[in-house]
Design a protein around this motif. Structure first.
Motif, PDB file in Angstrom:
ATOM      1  N   LEU A 281       0.866  -1.248   0.265  1.00 13.48           N
ATOM      2  CA  LEU A 281       0.036  -0.288  -0.081  1.00 13.48           C
ATOM      3  C   LEU A 281       0.603   1.174   0.011  1.00 13.48           C
ATOM      4  CD1 LEU A 281      -2.198  -1.438   2.041  1.00 13.48           C
ATOM      5  CD2 LEU A 281      -3.334  -0.537  -0.107  1.00 13.48           C
TER       6      LEU A 281
ATOM      7  N   SER B  11      -0.098  -0.854  -6.529  1.00 10.48           N
ATOM      8  CA  SER B  11      -1.402   0.468  -5.579  1.00 10.48           C
ATOM      9  C   SER B  11      -2.855   0.008  -5.247  1.00 10.48           C
ATOM     10  CB  SER B  11      -1.114   1.700  -5.863  1.00 10.48           C
ATOM     11  OG  SER B  11       0.323   2.196  -5.649  1.00 10.48           O
ATOM     12  N   VAL B  12      -2.911   0.433  -6.674  1.00 14.71           N
ATOM     13  CA  VAL B  12      -4.584  -0.605  -6.955  1.00 14.71           C
ATOM     14  C   VAL B  12      -5.086  -2.229  -6.259  1.00 14.71           C
ATOM     15  CG1 VAL B  12      -6.564  -0.799  -8.627  1.00 14.71           C
ATOM     16  CG2 VAL B  12      -4.597   0.770  -8.744  1.00 14.71           C
TER      17      VAL B  12
ATOM     18  N   ALA C 123      -4.692  -1.788  -2.407  1.00 15.04           N
ATOM     19  CA  ALA C 123      -5.804  -1.526  -2.202  1.00 15.04           C
ATOM     20  C   ALA C 123      -7.183  -1.845  -1.970  1.00 15.04           C
ATOM     21  CB  ALA C 123      -6.088  -0.033  -2.817  1.00 15.04           C
TER      22      ALA C 123
ATOM     23  N   SER D 159      -8.628   4.531  -0.285  1.00 18.65           N
ATOM     24  CA  SER D 159      -7.612   4.329  -0.699  1.00 18.65           C
ATOM     25  C   SER D 159      -7.725   4.081  -2.146  1.00 18.65           C
ATOM     26  CB  SER D 159      -6.475   3.937  -0.230  1.00 18.65           C
ATOM     27  OG  SER D 159      -6.685   2.365  -0.262  1.00 18.65           O
TER      28      SER D 159
ATOM     29  N   ALA E 199      -5.942   5.130  -5.261  1.00 20.55           N
ATOM     30  CA  ALA E 199      -4.900   4.255  -6.041  1.00 20.55           C
ATOM     31  C   ALA E 199      -5.784   4.694  -7.942  1.00 20.55           C
ATOM     32  CB  ALA E 199      -5.076   3.300  -5.544  1.00 20.55           C
TER      33      ALA E 199
ATOM     34  N   ARG F  96       0.132   6.861  -8.457  1.00 23.66           N
ATOM     35  CA  ARG F  96       1.097   6.498  -7.792  1.00 23.66           C
ATOM     36  C   ARG F  96       1.264   5.967  -6.453  1.00 23.66           C
ATOM     37  NH1 ARG F  96       3.224  12.454  -7.443  1.00 23.66           N
ATOM     38  NH2 ARG F  96       0.672  12.749  -7.315  1.00 23.66           N
ATOM     39  N   SER F  97       1.780   5.396  -5.669  1.00 26.11           N
ATOM     40  CA  SER F  97       2.167   5.132  -4.626  1.00 26.11           C
ATOM     41  C   SER F  97       2.393   5.881  -3.910  1.00 26.11           C
ATOM     42  CB  SER F  97       3.288   4.186  -4.446  1.00 26.11           C
ATOM     43  OG  SER F  97       4.238   5.082  -3.940  1.00 26.11           O
TER      44      SER F  97
END
Length: 159
Positions: free
Chosen positions: A26, A34-35, A38, A91, A95, A100-101
């Motif tokens: 995360l 990231s997606v 999340a 989140s 995301a 981007r993280s």
């Protein structure tokens, strides 16, 4: 029924490692990672929240090792998980929109944003240290030396 399934040795050992890994993804995962992280966090929190809700429906008080410490399952725990679930859904949205993280977003934000984050983190840490005491329930307000003095007033142990 669920208790036996959730107490498998491999699951008990893997669980904290998987949570730490998910947390790292995360924070540092980029773009599609990231997606995925999340969405996985939302799925995990949905399961935890459902388990807590189910435990609250039972006639017997139940405990869990939520956040590592044995905790009695309560409505407060359910509210906390619902709040964490809301944050996890947020989140996912961030995301998907940003790609981007959080670590990259922080670096891109520059020193002023990092300074504000440190100030907020310090405020949160201070609040936690002040609010959460090591004193046992009913022991707060006891003097450092133990019991009150003979006249009923707490002794001042800091002189």
């Amino acid at each position: 029924m669920y208790k036996r399934q959730l107490q498998q040795n491999w699951l008990v050992r893997l669980h904290p490692v998987a949570e730490v890994g998910l947390g790292l993804l995360l924070v540092v995962g980029g773009a599609w990672l990231s997606v995925v992280a999340a969405v996985a966090a939302v799925a995990v929190l949905l399961i935890y929240t459902w388990l807590i809700w189910r435990a609250l429906q039972g006639p017997v008080a139940t405990s869990c090792a939520c956040f590592g410490a044995p905790t009695v399952v309560s409505a407060r725990l359910l509210v906390r998980n619902v709040w964490l679930l809301i944050l996890a859904v947020g989140s996912v949205a961030i995301a998907v929109m940003d790609g981007r993280s959080p670590a990259v977003r922080l670096v891109d934000a520059g020193p002023p944003a990092l300074a504000w984050i440190l100030v907020v983190a310090a405020a949160v840490a201070t609040t936690l240290l002040v609010v959460h005491s090591d004193a046992a329930p009913g022991q707060q307000g006891q003097p450092l030396g133990g019991s009150p003095s003979a006249v009923g007033e707490p002794e001042d142990q800091l002189d």
